[in-house]
Design a protein around this motif. Structure first.
Motif, PDB file in Angstrom:
ATOM      1  N   LEU A 101       0.864  -1.184   0.000  1.00 28.75           N
ATOM      2  CA  LEU A 101       0.000   0.000   0.000  1.00 28.75           C
ATOM      3  C   LEU A 101       0.901   1.235   0.000  1.00 28.75           C
ATOM      4  O   LEU A 101       2.033   1.182   0.478  1.00 28.75           O
ATOM      5  N   LEU A 102       0.368   2.347  -0.516  1.00 26.91           N
ATOM      6  CA  LEU A 102       1.127   3.599  -0.462  1.00 26.91           C
ATOM      7  C   LEU A 102       0.966   4.194   0.932  1.00 26.91           C
ATOM      8  O   LEU A 102      -0.145   4.485   1.365  1.00 26.91           O
ATOM      9  N   GLU A 103       2.110   4.360   1.614  1.00 29.19           N
ATOM     10  CA  GLU A 103       2.055   4.776   3.022  1.00 29.19           C
ATOM     11  C   GLU A 103       1.548   6.199   3.185  1.00 29.19           C
ATOM     12  O   GLU A 103       1.095   6.580   4.263  1.00 29.19           O
ATOM     13  N   ASP A 104       1.660   7.003   2.135  1.00 27.75           N
ATOM     14  CA  ASP A 104       1.293   8.417   2.254  1.00 27.75           C
ATOM     15  C   ASP A 104      -0.195   8.659   2.075  1.00 27.75           C
ATOM     16  O   ASP A 104      -0.659   9.786   2.219  1.00 27.75           O
ATOM     17  N   LEU A 105      -0.939   7.628   1.683  1.00 30.98           N
ATOM     18  CA  LEU A 105      -2.371   7.818   1.450  1.00 30.98           C
ATOM     19  C   LEU A 105      -3.166   6.983   2.440  1.00 30.98           C
ATOM     20  O   LEU A 105      -2.770   5.863   2.776  1.00 30.98           O
TER      21      LEU A 105
END
Ligand SMILES: Nc1ncnc2c1ncn2[C@@H]1O[C@H](COP(=O)(O)OP(=O)(O)O)[C@@H](O)[C@H]1O
Ligand SMILES: [Mg+2]
Lengths: 236, 778
Positions: A101-105
């Motif tokens: 998963l994209l950690e920033d979202l």
């Protein structure tokens, strides 16, 4: 859920696949495999036998040294990088061992992103993402960032993202590999439920429990070649 | 130690691109720093250094030889007097025209001195020898004037009513105590009426201090004995008004260059260490001590940096030397301006030190990290910062690739700030440099009357071995006007005149022909000449003599007096140019029938559009014997040096800024490999990956450009007038308004261009990242 395949009734047709990496490693030698719509196929084998390589070829993430990959009527060898990207966008969903998963979202935007890339307007993509998360039992975690989710929750979010564009084929690479046994069992149940609603599955694992529980067919891989195949009754 | 060394070598080798970027950035930075420091050192008070080296005279008293005591005054240390020299007998010779081909006509101040040394005003005898026998003379000239200045060795000076003098040496007095020196016996023959006494004081930095000392040392003098005095501050002022005017510009450039270099090195090195965290974990797991790990991480930055520093310093040295070599020639600083020995030493020590400091901060973190923490810090990366911004962006209507790219800078605020600072400084510097270059070239264009036209010529002077002109002035003028390709012609000459009530002579520049062709643009107050009995005066001369535009003064020449009015002020051209300009009619009225030596005439022509200057010069030279023409473009070597310096530094700084951006993108791409893999796995197209990556940097570039442009313009607006005031030059609008509005609006694009170029290559390689491999290994 889409059930249609090509004229021959196959959704995946792998013929004589060989893959040799630039460093000389021979990961696959002569693999042929056909998957019909609605099937749940588990590829099993020891670590390093070529399972992930096989899955990457089906996803168009890597290209074979020889042999052909036809997925949902598309011959992947005919597609350029952009064509492969569009193919992944529309036809398949991918689930990984480490979630990716994209950690920033937050969870919701991770899922919505797949829709947005496919051209779904933002509001609609978020709406649909919320539905997917709710269906998978993590609707209440929609606004949480991946770092604050448990492993099982992360994998559900990842599955929700993979299903965002209603793919003809869901690919999963060791989806329970990084989970404790309780969470692993939950993810197995989830995949089983999806398949029973018609979702075609190709999963790659060395987790006997997962394969037994979810697969309608198990393919045994060793040293880059198929050495056996058996059909299973789903247990639930 | 060998294990550490092996780890260092393996790490450096594995990260070729990183190593290369560190090397390149450090190389360019070291070169920039060398050039910058050289500028600062060369520009920092060269006059003061020469002055101190010569034990220059803080105060020169001119005394009436008949009234003042002929003995040397005592050195009264309690009153702050450090040294005294003299009294030296002094005579002023009035040399008529053509009395010598080796010195100019007019007043020549000659002082009798037995030797060039002494406690005060130790002359630099740089050519020939000291005058010891009767009939010998040493002329005052700067070594940089070796080619062009007065006093060819062996030349004779005819003195009316006395025996001729032969030039045996050339010496330089920074204090400007005399035009020439003769032995003490000889000065008697020249009939000295005055004497000079030279003083050095402990404290003479302000006019008030010098004045206080002056009144103290002249206290006991008999009535009427003191005829005049000269403070060293006046001499210094005159130098500062010339090449000294550029000193603050150069210093500003130097400081900017240093700041940019340090920032970028910090950015690049700390980035390199941070991106190596995962590797740190592996090393620790292998049994490396924290100390060894820190050593490895400092070394991977330091090794390429050392090599690059040596190369960059060498490169910078070459650039600085070639640019400086002619920049300060003719500046009157005694030609002792070069690359100071300490500059390369400082750069060789300081640049690696900056690298170590920049590496130490993240390396200290590596020291504390446990193996497991380091491995996870390198792989499962922490969530970024400012996540709300990303969230908001993902809800906008922008294409997703664009909104993702725009969000990236916010996730790493510290690195973004460093990169932004680099871009801002880069853009500001490029803007300031461009503005400075434009101002300098305009100033050079308008301030030097000799540079007003592209082609200049003088009639030949047989004394220099040239052919005497065949044609007289009127015939020459007619010939030139008839030549095809000649658009404008002007004739000028310089005649020494005095102003009633003032003793010092002034050089009057008299002009005829199409005189406003290149000169009307010089006016900063009032207007250009229109008719007879009008003069235009440089602002520095106005200030010095206490005149103002609109006043009337009386010009005096050979007994005739003519009242003229000051109708305009021009930009000063500094040292060596005319003290005022007037029309030829004014010269005719002031000195009817005055016979100008033909070699004192100076012709300038401007060519018609499309005419080749070199060809026209050739045709003029072929048209008549005894007329010597030359290509007069770009002869102002000092301002052209400042120009080339500006351009060199702007290019260097722009390059450093672009490299800094390139490095940030490389690091970001490396760090975001996993994210890129994920995005591609869910169907992001390669072109979208490029868009996203370029957008993330372009946003920084535009923002940096928007911040940096006004900063550069502001710096130019503040620094140029400041400098000019120090040099007693007015700065009319046209020197400052070097930018048009559309240009200013376009300037932020410089940031965009820098950032986009820096981002494009890494963005394309990001788009080609093999997903399977990335996601497998993370
Ligand atoms: N990018 C690559 N380069 C070289 N060798 C690889 C690469 N990816 C996989 N391999 C090798 O190919 C073989 C099969 O790998 P993989 O498909 O990941 O196995 P599995 O998923 O079954 O554990 C292994 O020997 C692995 O080391
Ligand atoms: Mg695998």
């Amino acid at each position: 859920m889409p059930l249609e395949g090509d004229e021959s009734g196959q959704i995946v047709s792998l013929t004589d696949l060989c893959k040799e990496f630039p460093d000389g490693t021979r990961a696959l030698s002569g693999v042929s495999l056909h998957i019909r719509p609605g099937e749940a196929v588990a590829v099993m084998g020891p670590s390093g036998c070529g399972k992930s390589t096989l899955l990457n070829l089906v996803a168009g993430v890597d290209r074979p040294t020889s042999g052909s990959v036809v997925v949902h009527d598309e011959d992947l060898s005919q597609l350029n990088e952009t064509g492969l990207a569009l193919f992944r966008r529309r036809r398949i969903g991918m689930v990984f061992q480490f979630f990716n998963l994209l950690e920033d979202l937050p969870a919701l935007d991770n899922v919505a992103l797949a829709g947005q890339l496919a051209g779904v307007p933002t509001a609609q993509a978020r709406q649909r993402a919320r539905e997917r998360l709710t269906e998978l039992g993590v609707g209440d975690r929609a606004d949480a960032y991946p770092a604050t989710l448990s492993g099982g929750e992360r994998q559900r979010v990842a599955v929700a993202r993979a299903l965002m564009n209603e793919p003809a084929l869901l690919l999963a690479d060791e989806p329970t590999g990084a989970l404790d046994s309780a969470s692993g069992a939950q993810v197995a149940d989830l995949l089983l439920a999806l398949n029973q609603r018609g979702q075609t599955l190709l999963l790659v694992t060395h987790d006997q429990m997962l394969a037994e529980r979810v697969a309608t067919r198990v393919v045994e891989l060793a040293d880059g070649a198929i050495i056996g195949e058996r059909v299973l009754e789903q247990t639930a | 130690m060998t294990a550490t060394w092996r780890a260092i070598r393996a790490t450096v080798r594995r990260r070729r691109v990183q190593t290369f970027v560190i090397g390149l950035v450090v190389l360019v930075s070291a070169a920039t720093a060398t050039v910058a420091l050289t500028l600062i050192s060369a520009a920092s008070r060269p006059f003061d250094r020469s002055f101190d080296a010569q034990h220059g005279a803080h105060l020169v008293l001119v005394l009436d030889a008949t009234k003042a005591p002929a003995v040397q005054p005592p050195v009264d240390r309690s009153a702050g007097v450090q040294a005294v020299a003299g009294p030296f007998p002094r005579a002023v010779l009035n040399l008529p025209a053509d009395s010598s081909d080796a010195v100019g006509l007019g007043a020549l101040t000659v002082v009798g001195r037995a030797d060039p040394g002494g406690p005060v005003d130790r002359l630099d005898l740089w050519a020939g020898r000291w005058a010891t026998a009767p009939g010998e003379i040493v002329l005052n000239a700067a070594p940089s004037d070796a080619e062009s200045g007065p006093g060819r060795l062996g030349a004779r000076i005819e003195v009316p009513g006395r025996s001729a003098l032969t030039i045996v040496g050339r010496a330089y007095s920074v204090s400007q105590t005399a035009d020439a020196w003769v032995p003490p016996d000889q000065i008697v023959a020249l009939g000295p009426t005055t004497a000079q006494v030279l003083y050095r004081f402990a404290d003479a930095d302000t006019p008030a201090a010098v004045a206080a000392h002056a009144s103290a040392v002249t206290d006991g003098l008999p009535q009427g004995a003191l005829l005049g005095s000269q403070s060293w501050l006046t001499v210094r002022q005159a130098v500062a008004a010339g090449p000294g005017a550029y000193i603050p510009f150069l210093t500003t450039f130097g400081l900017l260059g240093l700041a940019v270099a340090i920032l970028i090195i910090g950015n690049v090195v700390s980035g390199a260490v941070v991106s190596g965290f995962r590797h740190i974990g592996v090393l620790k797991a292998l049994g490396f001590t924290p100390r060894q790990v820190v050593l490895v991480y400092i070394s991977i930055a330091l090794l390429p940096a050392m090599v690059a520093t040596v190369l960059g310093t060498g490169l910078g040295y070459l650039v600085a030397r070639s640019v400086l070599s002619d920049a300060f020639s003719g500046s009157g600083f005694g030609g002792n301006v070069g690359v100071a020995w300490w500059v390369p030493v400082v750069v060789l020590v300081a640049v690696p030190a900056v690298v170590v400091v920049a590496a130490l901060v993240p390396a200290a973190r590596a020291y504390r990290l446990s193996a497991a923490e380091a491995i996870s810090a390198g792989s499962a990366r922490r969530a970024g910062r400012c996540l709300g911004v990303q969230r908001w962006l993902s809800g906008t209507r922008l294409p997703r690739a664009v909104s993702l790219g725009l969000g990236q800078p916010f996730a790493r605020p510290a690195r973004t700030a460093l990169t932004l600072a680099a871009v801002v400084l880069g853009v500001a510097t490029v803007v300031f440099a461009g503005g400075l270059a434009a101002t300098v070239s305009r100033y050079a264009e308008v301030s030097d009357v000799n540079n007003a036209a592209p082609i200049a010529m003088r009639p030949g002077n047989p004394a220099f071995g040239q052919v005497a002109p065949e044609l007289d002035a009127a015939q020459t003028e007619a010939l030139l006007r008839a030549l095809p390709g000649v658009a404008h012609l002007s004739v000028s000459t310089v005649v020494p005149v005095t102003i009633a009530g003032q003793t010092r002579t002034m050089s009057g520049g008299f002009l005829r022909g199409d005189t406003d062709a290149g000169l009307a643009g010089m006016i900063v107050e009032g207007r250009w000449l229109r008719g007879e009995d009008e003069i235009v005066v440089p602002t520095a001369v106005l200030n010095e003599r206490g005149f103002g535009v609109g006043e009337d003064v009386a010009l005096q020449f050979g007994g005739r007096i003519r009242k003229v009015s000051i109708v305009g002020a021009t930009l000063s051209s500094g040292v060596g140019s005319a003290d005022f300009f007037a029309g030829w009619q004014t010269l005719d009225a002031l000195a009817p029938g005055y016979q100008l030596p033909s070699s004192d005439l100076f012709y300038q022509i401007e060519q018609t559009p499309g005419t080749d200057v070199a060809d026209l010069v050739r045709r003029v030279n072929a048209a008549t014997p005894g007329l010597y023409a030359w290509d007069n473009r770009g002869t102002n070597s000092f301002s052209s040096s400042v120009l080339s310096l500006s351009i060199t530094l702007s290019v260097l700084l722009g390059l450093v800024a672009a490299l800094g951006v390139l490095n940030t993108v490389l690091l970001t791409v490396r760090e975001r490999r996993r994210d890129l893999g994920i995005l591609k796995s869910i169907g992001m197209r390669p072109s979208q990956v490029v868009t996203m990556t370029v957008v993330s940097m372009a946003a920084l570039g535009i923002f940096g450009g928007i911040l940096g442009t006004p900063l550069g313009v502001l710096a130019h607006r503040l620094i140029v007038p400041l400098t000019a005031r120090a040099a007693q030059i007015d700065t009319p609008g046209f020197l400052l308004n070097v930018w048009d509005v559309p240009v200013v609006l376009l300037l932020p694009l410089a940031g965009l261009v820098i950032a986009t170029i820096g981002a494009l290559l890494p963005a394309r390689s990001a788009a080609r990242l093999p997903i399977g491999q990335v996601l497998r290994s993370e």
